[in-house]
Structure formats: C-alpha cells, structure tokens
Design an enzyme around this catalytic site. Sequence first.
Site, PDB file in Angstrom:
ATOM      1  N   LYS A 111       5.483  10.892  -1.143  1.00 48.20           N
ATOM      2  CA  LYS A 111       4.392  11.257  -2.059  1.00 48.20           C
ATOM      3  C   LYS A 111       4.693  12.548  -2.808  1.00 48.20           C
ATOM      4  CE  LYS A 111       0.428   8.668  -0.477  1.00 48.20           C
ATOM      5  NZ  LYS A 111      -1.007   8.672  -0.209  1.00 48.20           N
ATOM      6  N   LYS A 193       8.186  -1.397  -0.163  1.00 48.61           N
ATOM      7  CA  LYS A 193       6.964  -2.020   0.345  1.00 48.61           C
ATOM      8  C   LYS A 193       5.963  -2.271  -0.786  1.00 48.61           C
ATOM      9  CE  LYS A 193       4.104   1.914   1.481  1.00 48.61           C
ATOM     10  NZ  LYS A 193       3.111   2.576   2.263  1.00 48.61           N
ATOM     11  N   LYS A 196      -0.348  -0.390  -3.682  1.00 52.34           N
ATOM     12  CA  LYS A 196      -1.339  -0.508  -4.756  1.00 52.34           C
ATOM     13  C   LYS A 196      -1.065   0.460  -5.896  1.00 52.34           C
ATOM     14  CE  LYS A 196      -4.931   1.751  -1.861  1.00 52.34           C
ATOM     15  NZ  LYS A 196      -4.792   1.491  -0.496  1.00 52.34           N
TER      16      LYS A 196
HETATM   17  P1  TYM Z   1      -3.236   3.056   3.459  1.00 47.59           P
HETATM   18  O1  TYM Z   1      -4.553   3.207   2.777  1.00 47.59           O
HETATM   19  O2  TYM Z   1      -2.011   3.393   2.716  1.00 47.59           O
HETATM   20  O3  TYM Z   1      -3.067   1.577   3.974  1.00 47.59           O
HETATM   21  C1  TYM Z   1      -4.080   0.920   4.736  1.00 47.59           C
HETATM   22  C2  TYM Z   1      -3.434   0.021   5.782  1.00 47.59           C
HETATM   23  O4  TYM Z   1      -2.601  -0.959   5.165  1.00 47.59           O
HETATM   24  C3  TYM Z   1      -1.303  -0.935   5.751  1.00 47.59           C
HETATM   25  N1  TYM Z   1      -0.320  -1.257   4.702  1.00 47.59           N
HETATM   26  C4  TYM Z   1       0.543  -2.281   4.757  1.00 47.59           C
HETATM   27  N2  TYM Z   1       0.752  -3.215   5.701  1.00 47.59           N
HETATM   28  C5  TYM Z   1       1.708  -4.120   5.440  1.00 47.59           C
HETATM   29  N3  TYM Z   1       2.453  -4.156   4.307  1.00 47.59           N
HETATM   30  C6  TYM Z   1       2.264  -3.233   3.346  1.00 47.59           C
HETATM   31  N4  TYM Z   1       2.998  -3.275   2.223  1.00 47.59           N
HETATM   32  C7  TYM Z   1       1.277  -2.228   3.551  1.00 47.59           C
HETATM   33  N5  TYM Z   1       0.832  -1.189   2.808  1.00 47.59           N
HETATM   34  C8  TYM Z   1      -0.136  -0.599   3.527  1.00 47.59           C
HETATM   35  C9  TYM Z   1      -1.148   0.468   6.282  1.00 47.59           C
HETATM   36  O5  TYM Z   1      -0.169   0.544   7.304  1.00 47.59           O
HETATM   37  C10 TYM Z   1      -2.534   0.777   6.768  1.00 47.59           C
HETATM   38  O6  TYM Z   1      -2.725   0.241   8.067  1.00 47.59           O
HETATM   39  N6  TYM Z   1      -2.988   7.100   6.365  1.00 47.59           N
HETATM   40  C11 TYM Z   1      -3.567   5.780   6.247  1.00 47.59           C
HETATM   41  C12 TYM Z   1      -5.068   5.779   6.271  1.00 47.59           C
HETATM   42  C13 TYM Z   1      -5.665   6.446   7.470  1.00 47.59           C
HETATM   43  C14 TYM Z   1      -5.707   5.929   8.782  1.00 47.59           C
HETATM   44  C15 TYM Z   1      -6.402   6.901   9.553  1.00 47.59           C
HETATM   45  C16 TYM Z   1      -5.230   4.760   9.379  1.00 47.59           C
HETATM   46  C17 TYM Z   1      -6.302   7.653   7.472  1.00 47.59           C
HETATM   47  N7  TYM Z   1      -6.746   7.921   8.730  1.00 47.59           N
HETATM   48  C18 TYM Z   1      -6.619   6.735  10.924  1.00 47.59           C
HETATM   49  C19 TYM Z   1      -5.465   4.597  10.747  1.00 47.59           C
HETATM   50  C20 TYM Z   1      -6.143   5.569  11.499  1.00 47.59           C
HETATM   51  C21 TYM Z   1      -3.118   5.180   4.921  1.00 47.59           C
HETATM   52  O7  TYM Z   1      -2.765   5.874   4.012  1.00 47.59           O
HETATM   53  O8  TYM Z   1      -3.254   3.837   4.850  1.00 47.59           O
END
Ligand code: TYM
Length: 330
Positions: A111, A193, A196
Amino acid sequence: KKVIFSGMQPSGIITLGNYLGALKNWTNLQDEYNCLYCIVDMHAITVRQDPAVLRKNARELMMLYIAAGLDPEKNIIYMQSHVSAHAELAWILNCFTYMGELSRMTQFKDKSQKHSDNINAGLFTYPALMAADILLYQADLVPVGIDQRQHLELTRDIAIRFNNLYGDTFKVPEAYIPKVGAKIMSLQDPTKKMSKSDTDVNASISIIDDTDTIIRKFKRAVTDSETEVRFDEENKPGVSNLMTIYGAITGQTMEQVTNEFAGKGYGDFKVKVGEAVAEELKPLQNRFKELSSDKAYIDGVIKKNAETASYLATKTLRKVQKKVGFPPII
Ligand code: TYM
C-alpha cells in the site's frame, strides 16, 4: 460457544475474491458460533476516501453482509467507528507493537508503494488496530483470506506478549482460512490477487455485476496457449484460478473439476464458470436490491448491533486499562 470475528474494509463494492475468501464462509458459521462481523471504516481511512462515498460504501457493505445470508439477529454486524473501544485498545496495543514488526507487513509495503503520496502513520499501525478488533472480543477464530494471515500472526504475537507481561488477558486467536478460494487471482493477471482497487474493470468481478457482465469478464479472462483444463498453479495460473473459482462455488475438488471439463475447450469452460458465478450471486443481488429500499430496517440493525458490540468490547477494554495501570474511574 466459540467466538468468531472478522471484518472487511468498506472501500468499494466487494469482489468475488472477498466473497469466496471470506463472506461465503462466514454464512456457514453463524449457527455454530458466536460471530461478530465488522465494517472496518476506521481502517478504510488509511487511504484517502471521499466522505460521502465512504458513508455510502459502509452502509452498502452492511447490506451486502445481510444479503449474502448473515442474519443480523444471529450475528453482531456493526460499524467499527461506532464502538470507540476499538480506537482505545488500538492505542494501547500500539505501545506493545514494534516498528520492526510493522515494517515487515507486506500489506503495508504494497500500500505504501501504491499510495506513495500518503504514507501516513495510520497505514503503518493498521495491524495494531486490527489486533484490537479481534482481541476486544476474545475471538477464537478469524475467518479470512490468505492475504490477512500475516496480520493474524502479528495479532497472536501481540496477544502473547501482553499476556506474558500482565497475565492472561487475551484469547490468542487463530486464522481460519478456507481450503479452496482463500486467494482468488485477477482475471487479467493471474499472478496478482483479485482486488477491488484494480483499475482494470475486467480484472475483477464485483459481487453486484450482472450476469452478462460476469460472463463477458470470464470470456476475456487471461489463460494460456494450451487447450487442456488442468490444475497447475505455476504453469497455468489463469486456468487454475478459474478452476478454483468453480470449485469454491460448486464444492467440487480440483480432480472433479478436471474430470468435468476433460476434452472440452477453454471457451466452454470459461462460460460455465461465468454462469456458475452469476447463478451463485443472483440471490444475493436480489436481496441487496430489496434491502436498498428498507432504510428503517438497516438503521435498526446498525443501532442495535453497535450497542451489543460496545457492551462486549468495553468489558475487555476495562480489564486491559486496569492491567496497564490506568487509574480507575471513581
Ligand atoms: P479486506 O477488506 O481487504 O478483505 C476482506 C476479506 O476478503 C479477503 N480477500 C480475499 N480472499 C480471497 N481472494 C482474494 N483475492 C481476496 N481479497 C481479499 C481478505 O483476506 C479478507 O478476509 N485487514 C482486513 C480487514 C480487517 C479484519 C479485521 C479482518 C480489519 N480488521 C479483523 C479480520 C479481523 C482487510 O483489509 O480485508
């Protein structure tokens, strides 16, 4: 019952990757566990957001959680910013997290490369806030995709460190990563990967894309110059990604998927995958549309769940404040 915690950033309509890596699995856990699913708006502002858009995205993400099948009576679905204990515990945990640990986080490295004009302190300490999210609720399991594994490891290290210093305070959580679908790749560059924030619209499937759009994107998906549908992530990353998507939706193993498409060309295969995805998402999209016209219902969920989450979070926060030596409120 064991406690489950997870969250997503409201930084736009979520993708098929978010759905298969996380949201779809969440819906399978709600009967067996006590689940909390957060909309992490505080994490989202680590990159610049338009306030009106963030507000809209956060609300829509809550609607998407519900549309995907999360029952707000069974799960605590809420906005991170509505529970101030997240910020308060994050501050404390910041004081138990090392610069060296944070500098090793690959999400931070990625990032800060992508947003080199805005490498702010929040982006750097992002994992301490994430640790606070999880540890506040004494979560046992955290269902996430593979890209969050490193943050989970750090959360565990912080919890163990704190427990060693002050005695048992936090449950040490475990990542709960799906066997198939934990890392869905871009349709245009299957070595990256699916994300969005990708600027190429053909690279990702939004979970509210209509059927025609979905099928068109799959038809255009990058594969390879062979003709055989075979699972080989190293040499055939594009085809393997499509097989993974198909398997995650149909519940089939890669072997079963291979058999289903034996002797068939990529053209047929891609259309089949697109149709399966469109069909899977249709009910969610219909419920999402219905929810869009029920403002009062969503307002009610937001209010009620924030109160429940606050109550639970405050219990842990008070315990932690006492342990570190903050004077009690008399
Ligand atoms: P975020 O918002 O980027 O993504 C949300 C969830 O989607 C999963 N994910 C994917 N899984 C498979 N293939 C992909 N291409 C892919 N892209 C995203 C992510 O692994 C995630 O599970 N830091 C976290 C948000 C967060 C969080 C937390 C998660 C904040 N606090 C506490 C768990 C517990 C994030 O940025 O996810």
